[in-house]
Design an enzyme around this catalytic site. Structure first.
Site, short mmCIF file in Angstrom:
data_model
loop_
_atom_site.label_atom_id
_atom_site.label_comp_id
_atom_site.label_asym_id
_atom_site.label_seq_id
_atom_site.Cartn_x
_atom_site.Cartn_y
_atom_site.Cartn_z
N HIS A 165 -12.09 -1.56 -3.32
CA HIS A 165 -13.03 -0.46 -3.55
C HIS A 165 -13.44 -0.66 -5.13
CE1 HIS A 165 -12.54 1.14 0.15
NE2 HIS A 165 -13.11 2.16 0.11
N ARG A 169 -8.84 6.36 -4.41
CA ARG A 169 -8.00 5.42 -3.72
C ARG A 169 -6.41 6.10 -3.70
NH1 ARG A 169 -9.94 3.88 0.32
NH2 ARG A 169 -8.85 1.79 0.28
N HIS A 190 -3.83 2.81 -2.29
CA HIS A 190 -3.79 2.07 -3.46
C HIS A 190 -2.50 2.65 -4.51
CE1 HIS A 190 -6.22 -1.27 -2.62
NE2 HIS A 190 -7.04 -0.40 -2.37
N ARG A 240 0.95 -1.18 0.01
CA ARG A 240 -0.01 0.00 -0.10
C ARG A 240 0.74 1.18 0.05
NH1 ARG A 240 -5.34 -0.62 0.45
NH2 ARG A 240 -6.02 -2.81 1.37
#
Length: 341
Positions: free
Chosen positions: A114, A161, A167, A79
């Protein structure tokens, strides 16, 4: 791979350098597109639009989320919010990146949940709205509006995101493509008319399957909680670390929802009972209120008990929406002439 990650960090830096109003927009988008919204918002709305569409939205969402957990366990995606520190890039370059309360996801990053779960679950709803638009309107713009909105939504979710550092861009692209493919594939295989036993067996299979894969990864000598350790280490504010971002929280949500569909299938409306458009509207409003109230109930601090109560909440949700509330609407809003044939 480091070159791709570094380029992604610079892209995220560019996104965060935008005007203040954009920050609120991206944070709002990523919050609204949380996978939980499929279970608590989109499923109730879709169900009172059309029963089969609602079941398809929930079924596709829970299958996509379970597969997303499995992919994350085996793809080991980093991440952005922790990689920039673990790689040492933050100490060698003047990078101005900010975390937000929605940044500190604790599961692995690839592919984006997501994007993948939202993309899959909304596919049945989008295709249904497109079919309705094609039936009632000749305008090409109106016919393409549902699909266009779907594409723009996924693009906005993906950028949000990256903006919150949850991400990398390639994880977002992978999530979008996987979600659209799953939605297209699973829509034709929605178990609308299945018996309670089918859904209960599915819930058990999802739960035991995840536990078996978890044990398999551990037996292979892999620290399956590596992402939780990194998230805890590099999250700016410990209060932003949430149990509902852990992979097993998703498994509890999926298994519970499958069991809830089984309970609803076991207590269907009587033959001939149906809701008119006003009752559907009332049902949708009641369902949204009930789901929000249900999921705002406090949960225990103990991790095991938290998982248990989460499972029970998501089991209760489909039963409320698909069994109890339609009966309640027919009782308190007897407007339709189509109650019992």
């Amino acid at each position: 791979m480091d070159a791709l990650y570094t380029a992604s960090v610079r892209f995220a830096t560019t996104l965060q350098s935008g005007p203040p109003w954009l920050e609120k927009f991206w944070v709002t988008v990523t919050s609204l597109a949380d996978p939980k919204s499929i279970f608590t918002v989109f499923f109730p709305l879709a169900y009172f639009l059309d029963r089969s569409v609602g079941v398809s939205v929930l079924w596709t969402g829970l299958v996509a989320e379970w597969l997303n957990v499995v992919l994350k366990w085996f793809l080991f995606g980093e991440r952005l919010f922790w990689w920039v520190h673990e790689s040492g890039l933050a100490s060698t370059e003047p990078i101005a990146l900010r975390q937000f309360p929605v940044s500190c996801e604790t599961g692995p990053g690839s592919p984006s949940g997501h994007c993948m779960i939202t993309g899959a679950a909304l596919w049945p709803l989008v295709t249904t709205l497109t079919a309705l638009a094609s039936t009632h309107c000749r305008s090409p713009a109106v016919k393409l509006a549902p699909f266009g909105t779907y594409v723009l939504l996924l693009l906005a979710v993906g950028l949000s995101r990256i903006f919150v550092l949850a991400h990398f861009p390639h994880q977002v692209v992978g999530g979008i493509l996987a979600g659209a493919a799953l939605g297209w594939r699973l829509q034709a295989h929605t178990p609308v008319a299945r018996t309670p036993v089918f859904f209960m067996a599915t819930a058990l299979a999802l739960l035991l399957g995840a536990l078996a894969l978890h044990r398999l990864v551990i037996a292979a000598g892999i620290d399956i909680d590596w992402s939780i350790h990194l998230a805890t280490k590099w999250c700016t504010n410990p209060a932003w670390l949430r149990l509902d971002t852990r992979p097993f929280a998703s498994v509890c949500r999926d298994a519970g929802s499958a069991l809830g569909l089984g309970l609803a299938a076991g207590f269907p409306l009587r033959q001939g009972q149906r809701l008119d458009y006003r009752q559907r509207l009332a049902g949708a409003v009641l369902a949204l209120a009930a789901m929000q109230g249900l999921h705002r109930l406090p949960q225990p601090a103990n991790v095991t008990l938290w998982y248990v109560t989460s499972f029970l909440k998501y089991t209760a949700g489909p039963w409320l929406v698909a069994s109890l509330l339609p009966r309640l609407v027919l009782l308190i809003c007897p407007w339709s002439s189509f109650h019992i044939e």
